[in-house]
Scaffold this motif. Structure first.
Motif, PDB file in Angstrom:
ATOM      1  N   UNK A 234       0.837  -1.205   0.000  1.00 57.45           N
ATOM      2  CA  UNK A 234       0.000   0.000   0.000  1.00 57.45           C
ATOM      3  C   UNK A 234       0.868   1.250   0.000  1.00 57.45           C
ATOM      4  N   UNK A 235       2.030   1.097   0.631  1.00 58.38           N
ATOM      5  CA  UNK A 235       2.886   2.268   0.814  1.00 58.38           C
ATOM      6  C   UNK A 235       4.314   1.906   0.451  1.00 58.38           C
ATOM      7  N   UNK A 236       4.961   2.771  -0.279  1.00 61.38           N
ATOM      8  CA  UNK A 236       6.372   2.566  -0.595  1.00 61.38           C
ATOM      9  C   UNK A 236       7.160   3.706   0.040  1.00 61.38           C
ATOM     10  N   UNK A 237       8.193   3.380   0.768  1.00 60.59           N
ATOM     11  CA  UNK A 237       9.040   4.409   1.369  1.00 60.59           C
ATOM     12  C   UNK A 237      10.388   4.343   0.648  1.00 60.59           C
ATOM     13  N   UNK A 238      10.650   5.328  -0.192  1.00 59.90           N
ATOM     14  CA  UNK A 238      11.817   5.238  -1.068  1.00 59.90           C
ATOM     15  C   UNK A 238      12.901   6.230  -0.639  1.00 59.90           C
ATOM     16  N   UNK A 239      13.989   5.728  -0.051  1.00 62.71           N
ATOM     17  CA  UNK A 239      15.079   6.636   0.342  1.00 62.71           C
ATOM     18  C   UNK A 239      15.694   7.316  -0.886  1.00 62.71           C
ATOM     19  N   UNK A 240      16.010   8.578  -0.715  1.00 65.81           N
ATOM     20  CA  UNK A 240      16.572   9.370  -1.804  1.00 65.81           C
ATOM     21  C   UNK A 240      18.026   8.969  -2.068  1.00 65.81           C
ATOM     22  N   UNK A 241      18.709   8.571  -1.010  1.00 68.88           N
ATOM     23  CA  UNK A 241      20.116   8.181  -1.116  1.00 68.88           C
ATOM     24  C   UNK A 241      20.225   6.678  -0.947  1.00 68.88           C
ATOM     25  N   UNK A 242      20.499   5.956  -2.044  1.00 68.32           N
ATOM     26  CA  UNK A 242      20.613   4.504  -1.936  1.00 68.32           C
ATOM     27  C   UNK A 242      21.918   4.006  -2.493  1.00 68.32           C
ATOM     28  N   UNK A 243      22.829   4.922  -2.796  1.00 68.85           N
ATOM     29  CA  UNK A 243      24.043   4.512  -3.493  1.00 68.85           C
ATOM     30  C   UNK A 243      25.233   5.251  -2.903  1.00 68.85           C
ATOM     31  N   UNK A 244      26.413   4.823  -3.300  1.00 68.69           N
ATOM     32  CA  UNK A 244      27.624   5.548  -2.946  1.00 68.69           C
ATOM     33  C   UNK A 244      27.659   6.793  -3.810  1.00 68.69           C
ATOM     34  N   UNK A 245      27.926   7.948  -3.230  1.00 67.30           N
ATOM     35  CA  UNK A 245      27.987   9.182  -4.015  1.00 67.30           C
ATOM     36  C   UNK A 245      26.928  10.170  -3.574  1.00 67.30           C
ATOM     37  N   UNK A 246      26.689  11.166  -4.405  1.00 61.71           N
ATOM     38  CA  UNK A 246      25.798  12.259  -4.046  1.00 61.71           C
ATOM     39  C   UNK A 246      24.328  11.850  -4.187  1.00 61.71           C
ATOM     40  N   UNK A 247      23.495  12.350  -3.254  1.00 61.87           N
ATOM     41  CA  UNK A 247      22.055  12.179  -3.402  1.00 61.87           C
ATOM     42  C   UNK A 247      21.581  13.193  -4.431  1.00 61.87           C
TER      43      UNK A 247
END
Ligand code: SF4
Ligand code: SF4
Ligand code: SF4
Ligand code: SF4
Lengths: 531, 186
Positions: free
Chosen positions: A36-49
């Motif tokens: 029902x809900x997705x919580x998507x982090x903006x920063x998921x990788x090495x490097x800049x968000x």
């Protein structure tokens, strides 16, 4: 072409571990339910968000890009399903710190409606640079766990010549089986992805390395290679020794070459990519689909129905556990990643991110082994796959000798945990290395910041100095003007009484007087300034 | 013969460059004590004056002149003291207990509703981290603030407050395992 034809080597150290993979490979990959809900982090990788492209209340489609960055080392993030952005705020991150991170929360509408996708039918009509752009736009990062932006990794620079592309399907860590299942079920897509990367970096060969405890995966890939009669792609079955999936270790096993301590595989003509990443590249290029889902192994003795699931990024871990039959009563510890290199999570109300390959639920009560002093047995050094001296690193790290610990190549440590596993004194060695690494990074950040502050401070000092000088200059000018005026007035006064005289004489006299006055004025001035 | 020429040419060149080097090193000698520079490089540059000197560089100068001890910089804490002791080859000097651990990093923020725009804080800030103009509300550029707190006392309306620097997952640090075992003497 044939598997046996490839000569293999052995890397230093390593361990034979119980694999425990079979418990999660009994059933095919299951598609997790649309949450029902997705919580998507903006920063998921090495490097800049990246910067946010959506705001609260926006409607988004599946695959719509929600962050964007101009930084080279970065990867955009996409909406994993269609719906409405209901919040943009800090939520707990799936990170050892347990700290919060900025997330976009999407309430899904159940339609799972895609944005318009742009498939590429003939890959070779595109240039490698155009393909890199597609990979960048798709937000692909290394799916083996490191989460380094793939578009950067497949661009080793113009001077590097990549001879061999290595596709890492070793999956050496116990319990994890997502790559195994992916190779079994997506072998065609995997081969397609390998071909694309191979074309992009113009590698002459491609080796797909799989540990010999995954015969089904090897067979599935071999079948596709035979069917398509490919001559430059080869699947190689390698001995099961932990951590043979480490980049440098895998390179050693396949090529006998050693990557220099602070170098890259591209320095010796190699590029390593994870199997999951190759499949993501296929999807991004051929289908035009960004990276919005991944396969996650939900496993361990503490969960009722261990399995592999295809999961949308941003799905809550708790839902995956629930769809895997829930926890056993004796479940006691949730780990993200595997038992060797993973880290403990405090809660399961955390989103799945691109770099999350496994959720491991343990049921053995956490025994805190009594740590004993190091007896210098050297067991740790004999198993270290990076050929380090773990006991030395441990002493230096615990005494905060951060300079020396780097001279002993702390940053070559891959945190595999072999040393801690064999240490008879039960010293949690890797924790010391992690401590030292983050401490050194922090000191480095402080140093940059203080250098910056020094420049700003010097600049301010110089500015104040300049302002002072300017003020003094102004004052001096004012004074001069005042004096001139005074003299003129004095001269005017002197001039008036002597009328009807030869004007020439007057002029001369006046001039002489002025000189005298000036002298006098100077004297008074001097005396006054002496005071 | 050609060898002789080569030797003469090389000798002339080396003499010439030797002289040139000697001349430039005298002519373009940069004032500035290298020891002070080295000490200053280790100081945290908070510019707070807690060392009783009006900034990091004056403190560095005082250390170099042997007038100040190496344990007077609270923001640097033990780390800085040890680094100084190593650089100067002198025995570590214990810090006052309250300063033993480097304090939590802080920055300040201005309560913009209350600010009257007097510009006093700008004048106090050693690194120009405050933006504003007369009778305008002022604000702190957080990334530039060193946390020296020098802007707080001059503010007539007490609208500058201290806040801890936010720790992000990317800047978070693992802690030293609690069961620190004693290593056998090497
Ligand atoms: S294995 Fe443990 S006890 Fe043995 S040398 Fe290494 S750290 Fe010391
Ligand atoms: S954790 Fe680091 S030091 Fe220990 S065995 Fe692995 S690579 Fe070597
Ligand atoms: S106490 Fe403040 S001014 Fe003095 S050296 Fe330390 S940071 Fe610089
Ligand atoms: S000193 Fe206080 S009132 Fe004056 S400008 Fe700065 S913040 Fe505003």
């Amino acid at each position: 072409m044939t598997r046996s034809s490839h000569q293999l080597w052995r890397f230093h150290g390593g361990l034979k571990l119980e694999s425990n993979k079979a418990i999660s490979t009994q059933s095919p990959i299951v598609k997790a339910r649309l949450p029902k809900r997705l919580v998507i982090p903006v920063q998921q990788h090495i490097g800049e968000a990246g910067a946010l492209l959506v705001k609260k209340g926006d409607k988004v489609l599946k695959g719509q890009v929600i962050t964007q960055s101009n930084e080279y080392v970065s990867a955009p993030v996409h909406a994993s399903s269609s719906g409405t952005v209901i919040d943009i705020d800090e939520y707990p991150a799936p990170h050892p710190s347990g700290l919060n991170t900025l997330c976009v929360v999407i309430e899904t509408d159940g339609e799972d409606k895609w944005v318009e996708l742009q498939p590429t039918n003939y890959v070779k009509t595109k240039s490698p640079a155009e393909l890199r752009q597609l990979i960048r736009k798709a937000g692909i990062v290394g799916l083996g766990g490191a989460a380094f932006p793939t578009a950067v990794k497949v661009n080793p620079g113009p001077q590097a010549h990549i001879e061999t592309l290595i596709i890492n399907g070793a999956e050496c860590e116990p319990y994890i089986s997502c790559d195994d299942m992916l190779m079994r079920e997506y072998a065609t897509e995997l081969i397609s992805g390998c071909g694309i990367i191979q074309y992009m970096v113009s590698a002459t060969h491609c080796l797909i390395a799989v540990e010999d405890n995954k015969p089904e995966a090897v067979k599935a890939i071999q079948t596709v290679i035979s069917e398509q009669a490919l001559h430059t792609i080869e699947v190689v079955s390698i001995p099961t020794i932990y951590p043979t999936g480490g980049e440098k270790q895998l390179i050693k096993v396949l090529t006998q070459k050693e990557v220099p301590s602070d170098g890259f595989p591209s320095d010796i003509g190699l590029l390593v990519q994870n199997v999951g990443t190759a499949v993501a590249v296929h999807k991004a290029v051929v289908l035009g689909e960004p990276l919005i889902s991944r396969i996650v192994t939900v496993t361990g003795e503490g969960v009722k129905q261990p399995q592999n699931m295809e999961v949308l990024i941003g799905t809550s871990m708790s839902e995956l556990i629930e769809q895997s039959g829930g926890y056993h009563d004796d479940a006691c510890k949730l780990i993200m990643g595997g038992p060797m290199m993973g880290f403990t999570l405090q809660t399961d109300h955390l989103p799945i991110i691109k770099g999350c390959n496994c959720l491991l639920v343990e049921n053995k009560p956490e025994e805190t082994p009594a740590t004993m002093p190091c007896i210098r047995c050297g067991a740790c050094a004999s198993v270290c796959p990076a050929q380090l001296l773990p006991q030395q690193l441990f002493w230096m790290a615990s005494s905060k000798n951060f300079e020396q610990v780097q001279d002993y190549h702390l940053f070559d440590c891959i945190e595999c945990g072999c040393c801690a596993q064999v240490c008879p004194s039960q010293i949690p060695l890797v924790q010391y290395y992690r401590f030292a690494k983050t401490e050194i990074w922090s000191q480095e950040r402080d140093r940059i910041k203080s250098d910056h502050a020094r420049v700003r401070h010097d600049f301010k000092q110089a500015r104040i100095e300049l302002e002072k000088k300017e003020r003094a200059e102004k004052l001096r000018k004012k004074k001069e003007l005042l004096e001139k005026k005074k003299i003129a007035e004095a001269a005017a006064k002197n001039d008036t009484p002597e009328t009807e005289v030869d004007p020439k004489k007057v002029a001369i006299e006046a001039a002489m007087k002025r000189v005298q006055d000036k002298k006098a004025a100077k004297q008074t001035n001097n005396t006054s300034s002496d005071e | 013969m050609s060898i002789l020429i080569a030797i003469i040419v090389l000798a002339t060149i080396s003499v010439f460059f030797g002289l040139l080097l000697g001349y430039t090193s005298v002519k373009f000698h940069v004032e500035g004590d290298p020891v002070v520079d080295k000490i200053d490089a280790l100081l945290p540059q908070t510019q707070c004056g807690q060392c009783t000197y009006p900034g990091c560089r004056p403190y560095a100068e005082a250390i170099a002149a042997g007038e100040a001890n190496i344990n007077q910089c609270p923001p640097g804490g033990e780390t800085t003291m040890l680094a100084l002791s190593e650089l100067l080859g002198i025995e570590p000097v214990p810090l006052d207990d309250e300063h033993a651990d480097a304090p939590e990093k802080t920055v300040v923020y201005i309560d913009e509703q209350t600010c009257i725009g007097c510009t006093l804080c700008i004048q106090a800030c050693p690194v120009d981290a405050i933006l504003g103009a007369a009778k305008q509300m002022h604000s702190i550029i957080e990334s530039e603030c060193t946390g020296c707190n020098l802007c707080i006392p001059p503010c007539p309306v007490d609208c500058i407050h201290i806040i801890p620097v936010k720790i992000e997952p990317e800047t978070w640090r693992w802690s030293l395992p609690e069961s620190t075992v004693t290593s056998p003497k090497a």
